[in-house]
Design a protein around this motif. Structure first.
Motif, PDB file in Angstrom:
ATOM      1  N   ILE A 343       0.847  -1.193   0.000  1.00 32.27           N
ATOM      2  CA  ILE A 343       0.000   0.000   0.000  1.00 32.27           C
ATOM      3  C   ILE A 343       0.882   1.242   0.000  1.00 32.27           C
ATOM      4  CG2 ILE A 343      -1.691   1.323   1.332  1.00 32.27           C
ATOM      5  CD1 ILE A 343      -2.932  -1.169   0.337  1.00 32.27           C
ATOM      6  N   GLN A 344       0.629   2.143  -0.949  1.00 35.86           N
ATOM      7  CA  GLN A 344       1.342   3.406  -0.972  1.00 35.86           C
ATOM      8  C   GLN A 344       0.408   4.509  -0.497  1.00 35.86           C
ATOM      9  OE1 GLN A 344       3.402   4.240  -4.558  1.00 35.86           O
ATOM     10  NE2 GLN A 344       4.682   2.436  -4.202  1.00 35.86           N
ATOM     11  N   VAL A 345       0.966   5.482   0.200  1.00 38.71           N
ATOM     12  CA  VAL A 345       0.153   6.590   0.694  1.00 38.71           C
ATOM     13  C   VAL A 345       0.567   7.857  -0.032  1.00 38.71           C
ATOM     14  CG1 VAL A 345      -0.556   7.903   2.714  1.00 38.71           C
ATOM     15  CG2 VAL A 345      -0.018   5.464   2.921  1.00 38.71           C
ATOM     16  N   GLY A 346      -0.381   8.471  -0.714  1.00 40.79           N
ATOM     17  CA  GLY A 346      -0.087   9.639  -1.539  1.00 40.79           C
ATOM     18  C   GLY A 346      -0.231  10.950  -0.784  1.00 40.79           C
ATOM     19  N   ARG A 347      -0.088  12.019  -1.506  1.00 42.47           N
ATOM     20  CA  ARG A 347      -0.119  13.363  -0.931  1.00 42.47           C
ATOM     21  C   ARG A 347      -1.438  13.671  -0.251  1.00 42.47           C
ATOM     22  NH1 ARG A 347      -2.046  18.026  -3.442  1.00 42.47           N
ATOM     23  NH2 ARG A 347      -2.040  17.170  -5.526  1.00 42.47           N
ATOM     24  N   THR A 348      -2.530  13.183  -0.810  1.00 45.06           N
ATOM     25  CA  THR A 348      -3.837  13.469  -0.238  1.00 45.06           C
ATOM     26  C   THR A 348      -4.242  12.382   0.747  1.00 45.06           C
ATOM     27  OG1 THR A 348      -4.922  12.265  -1.996  1.00 45.06           O
ATOM     28  CG2 THR A 348      -4.573  14.622  -2.342  1.00 45.06           C
ATOM     29  N   GLY A 349      -3.299  11.496   1.040  1.00 43.08           N
ATOM     30  CA  GLY A 349      -3.599  10.424   1.967  1.00 43.08           C
ATOM     31  C   GLY A 349      -4.198   9.196   1.306  1.00 43.08           C
ATOM     32  N   ALA A 350      -4.359   9.241  -0.003  1.00 44.60           N
ATOM     33  CA  ALA A 350      -4.959   8.105  -0.703  1.00 44.60           C
ATOM     34  C   ALA A 350      -4.100   6.859  -0.533  1.00 44.60           C
ATOM     35  CB  ALA A 350      -5.113   8.425  -2.186  1.00 44.60           C
ATOM     36  N   LEU A 351      -4.755   5.773  -0.164  1.00 46.16           N
ATOM     37  CA  LEU A 351      -4.060   4.486  -0.051  1.00 46.16           C
ATOM     38  C   LEU A 351      -4.178   3.772  -1.392  1.00 46.16           C
ATOM     39  CD1 LEU A 351      -3.937   5.158   2.908  1.00 46.16           C
ATOM     40  CD2 LEU A 351      -4.974   2.962   3.464  1.00 46.16           C
ATOM     41  N   THR A 352      -3.065   3.577  -2.051  1.00 50.42           N
ATOM     42  CA  THR A 352      -3.092   2.924  -3.362  1.00 50.42           C
ATOM     43  C   THR A 352      -2.382   1.585  -3.296  1.00 50.42           C
ATOM     44  OG1 THR A 352      -2.950   5.104  -4.374  1.00 50.42           O
ATOM     45  CG2 THR A 352      -2.556   3.213  -5.798  1.00 50.42           C
ATOM     46  N   PRO A 353      -3.095   0.505  -3.628  1.00 46.24           N
ATOM     47  CA  PRO A 353      -2.445  -0.799  -3.622  1.00 46.24           C
ATOM     48  C   PRO A 353      -1.627  -0.998  -4.899  1.00 46.24           C
ATOM     49  CG  PRO A 353      -4.754  -1.025  -4.224  1.00 46.24           C
ATOM     50  CD  PRO A 353      -4.514   0.435  -3.972  1.00 46.24           C
ATOM     51  N   VAL A 354      -0.437  -1.547  -4.745  1.00 45.02           N
ATOM     52  CA  VAL A 354       0.419  -1.813  -5.903  1.00 45.02           C
ATOM     53  C   VAL A 354       0.853  -3.273  -5.855  1.00 45.02           C
ATOM     54  CG1 VAL A 354       2.583  -1.221  -7.057  1.00 45.02           C
ATOM     55  CG2 VAL A 354       1.257   0.566  -5.908  1.00 45.02           C
TER      56      VAL A 354
END
Length: 698
Positions: A343-354
DNA sequence: AACCCTCGAGGTCA
DNA sequence: CTCGAGGGTT
């Protein structure tokens, strides 16, 4: 043989040298033509190189005799410091893609609808292979090649003139007695597979890294600062478009290409006129079958409306022309295993699975990761750790998990458990109803968000600080030198901080000096970039500009936003009335300004920099710029859709009904109630001829 | 439907 | 830097 070519360079007198240079220019140009037009070189590459060397030797002795069309201009230039910028007078556009046959049918149908043609009216299209290389613009003035530029972002590209001159398919001088004053030829630079193979063989034997595919090899070659390296790579070129042109290009697209070919440019011989969706699809299939034997990579075919008047009427939607479409081949696929899902956490806090994949070659590059976007995407495809999956590169670029091979699922593989806690900071990660993304609520206590926000703030569209990027930001955070955007400027302002920098790995004296200079250079920043740098949700480049233009100065904007955050109705409606700002954006701004620490950070940053006011857009060139137009009745010269597109191109807003905010009502034949309404409200009306005249269409 | 924002992967060059 | 997908907004 006359013998001139056998005379040693040292023995030539000036007159003989001039004659010999003229002869060499002609001979080399002829071989270039044989090489690129007939694909039938009459001499070996070694002999060709000998001619070029002789030409250069003579020029070295008689520099005054160097001809404007000298072949040595292809290779001579000294390595440049860096690439200059070239602004494209006419933007270089991208094409819409069709993956399915249905999209091709729809493309043709839409053209006919837009042009008000019947469903079976003939429309001629030129179909051509879509070369997988890099697009390039060549500017010829009075027939002489003056610049070559990459596409860049479509508006501004890099000046690669010296490198472009080394490409034998690109003439230094157009072969015509009557060259146009200006002609900007566009096309694709690419590398043939054979050359690619040889280049990689050479690089492998020299223990240099090999290129992943011909396209990257071509891109790498074109971006060389030393054009002699480019020259050694034997790039090729096909022309397929134009930009600026005086006189304007008229007639048909295929006619234009024929003229280019006659002037010595290379045009793909596989181009073909088609007259129906069936013919287009048959062409696509045929080229697909011949793909492997072409000797160069293509990723599909392109269809363009052939009649240039029709092209003009069709115009553009967004960045893509309505008169052309790329019909791609199916993406190449491969099968591999999902080793893990992180899980990556982006600038807006979005959790993105990779997905972390067992590395596999797909379409020429090694793919090791692929984004899984969000929870729903994983659930819908039921992707589990350990699964065997089909991977493809969407548009032949972006790795994508297509599907799971369920028979190969290992026993005990569990559905992916999407975390509800941020893996970076342990805060709750919430998914709002109706949204697909789950977001970390940690805000500034989340290290991943802090890092991403800082990277955003120093990014190219915001503060644009050279020397601070994805590598340096985490390092400086780690060292305690960066926390908030304002700290960036204290790096340069505070000697103690500069000293601390010197203690870090990889920060030499020179590098620190450069960074400090880069930071100082950005202490003055336009308001729109400043707003963008704050990283407020939904406020990207475009919306930041809207806000900056409307409010003008930082102080005005700041006060207004504080009022919005305090639920001041007037401030709220002023904000919501800006075209392009909707309720979600208003909420996002209010939320940002309700947080005291955000305001603190903003003020802190503002105290370090000078924020330039932004002027609201001036009237612009057209009488319709900034105006609101309404069309009514049936127009004769063009369809309603065309008229709307034209008006918008001129900076106008096209509304559906007449109100007191309407500036002009354009009356077509049989105009009804709207004409009456216009009269009642005293709105200025135009007939079709008047409108066209004002729009600059004769 | 058009446009915008956000995020991601993978590449080359300095 | 370039490309593309997905989701949001208007």
């Amino acid at each position: 043989m006359s013998g001139a070519e056998d005379v040693a360079v040292d023995a030539l007198d000036e007159a003989a040298a001039a004659a010999e240079l003229a002869r060499l220019a002609a001979v080399i140009a002829r071989h270039d033509r044989l090489y690129h037009q007939e694909d039938a070189p009459a001499i070996s590459d070694a002999d060709y190189d000998a001619l070029v060397r002789r030409n250069r030797a003579i020029e070295a002795r008689f520099p005054a005799l160097v001809r404007p069309d000298s072949p040595s201009l292809r290779v001579g230039a000294a390595p440049a410091e860096a690439f200059g910028k070239v602004v494209h007078p006419v933007p270089m556009l991208s094409l819409d893609n069709a993956m399915e046959e249905a999209a091709v049918v729809e493309f043709l149908a839409r053209i006919r609808r837009f042009l008000n043609l019947t469903a079976d009216a003939p429309v001629e299209l030129l179909a051509e292979p879509k070369i997988d290389g890099l697009s390039c613009a060549l500017r010829y003035e009075a027939g002489l090649l003056v610049t070559g530029a990459t596409r860049g972002d479509g508006t501004t590209g890099e000046d690669i003139t010296a490198n472009v001159r080394t490409i034998r398919d690109i003439p230094q001088r157009l072969d015509t007695d009557d060259p146009p004053p200006v002609l900007e030829v566009r096309g694709e630079i690419f590398m043939e597979l054979e050359e690619f193979r040889k280049l990689n063989e050479r690089r492998a034997s020299e223990e240099l890294p090999v290129f992943a595919n011909p396209r990257n090899a071509a891109a790498g070659s074109v971006r060389q600062l030393d054009s002699t390296i480019t020259a050694s790579r034997r790039l090729r070129f096909f022309a397929y478009a134009w930009g600026a042109a005086e006189p304007p290009i008229t007639g048909s697209y295929h006619g234009f290409l024929e003229r280019l070919a006659a002037m010595g440019l290379r045009v793909n011989p596989l181009n073909r006129i088609c007259r129906s969706a069936e013919e287009l699809i048959a062409y696509h299939a045929e080229i697909g079958e011949r793909r492997a034997g072409l000797g160069y990579d293509i990723d599909g075919v392109v269809y363009k409306v052939d009649d240039l008047r029709l092209q003009q009427r069709l115009g553009f939607v967004g960045r893509a022309p309505r008169w052309a479409i790329a019909h791609k081949f199916p993406a190449q696929q491969a099968v591999t295993v999902v080793n893990d899902i992180v899980i990556q956490v982006g600038r807006t806090g979005a959790l993105t699975p990779v997905a972390q994949l067992e590395p596999i070659t797909v379409g020429g590059v090694v793919v090791g990761r692929a984004t899984l976007h969000n929870q729903d995407y994983i659930e819908e495809k039921d992707i589990r750790v350990g699964d065997t999956v089909v991977v493809q590169r969407a548009g032949d670029v972006i790795p994508q998990v297509v599907e799971v091979v369920t028979d190969r699922r290992p026993k005990g593989a569990m559905p992916f458990d999407f975390p509800e806690i941020c893996p970076e900071c342990g805060s709750h990660a919430v998914r709002l109803p109706g949204e697909a993304v789950r977001r970390c609520t940690g805000g500034l206590i989340c290290p991943a968000q802090v890092e991403a926000r800082l990277e955003h703030a120093v990014g190219r569209d915001a503060f644009d600080i050279e020397g601070l990027g994805k590598k340096q930001v985490p390092q400086l955070i780690e060292a305690g030198l960066l926390k908030a955007p304002a700290d960036i400027f204290r790096l340069a302002g505070d000697p103690a901080k500069a000293e601390a920098l010197a203690g870090l790995e990889g920060w030499g004296k020179k590098k620190i000096e450069n960074l400090v200079a880069a930071i100082e250079a950005r202490r003055t920043i336009p308001l729109d970039r400043f707003i963008l740098a704050l990283g407020i949700r939904f406020i990207g480049e475009a919306n930041a500009k809207l806000l900056a233009r409307h409010y003008g100065t930082l102080e005005t904007w700041r006060q207004a936003m504080l009022a919005v955050a305090g639920d001041d109705e007037d401030a709220r409606s002023e904000l919501a009335d800006i075209d392009g700002i909707g309720p979600k954006l208003v909420d996002a701004l209010a939320e940002f300004f309700r947080e005291p620490h955000n305001i603190e950070a903003l003020d802190d940053l503002a105290s370090e920099v000078t924020v330039e006011a932004v002027a609201s857009p001036a009237g612009g060139g057209s009488p319709f710029s900034g105006k609101t137009l309404v069309f009514t009745g049936s127009l004769e010269q063009m369809t309603r859709a065309e008229a709307k597109a034209l008006a918008e191109q001129l900076g106008a807003k096209v509304a559906g009904s007449v109100s007191k905010k309407t500036d002009y009502v354009v009356l077509g034949a049989d105009a009804g109630s709207k004409a009456k309404k216009a009269a009642e409200l005293g709105v200025e009306t135009l007939d079709e001829a008047k409108w066209l005249a004002m729009a600059g269409v004769s």
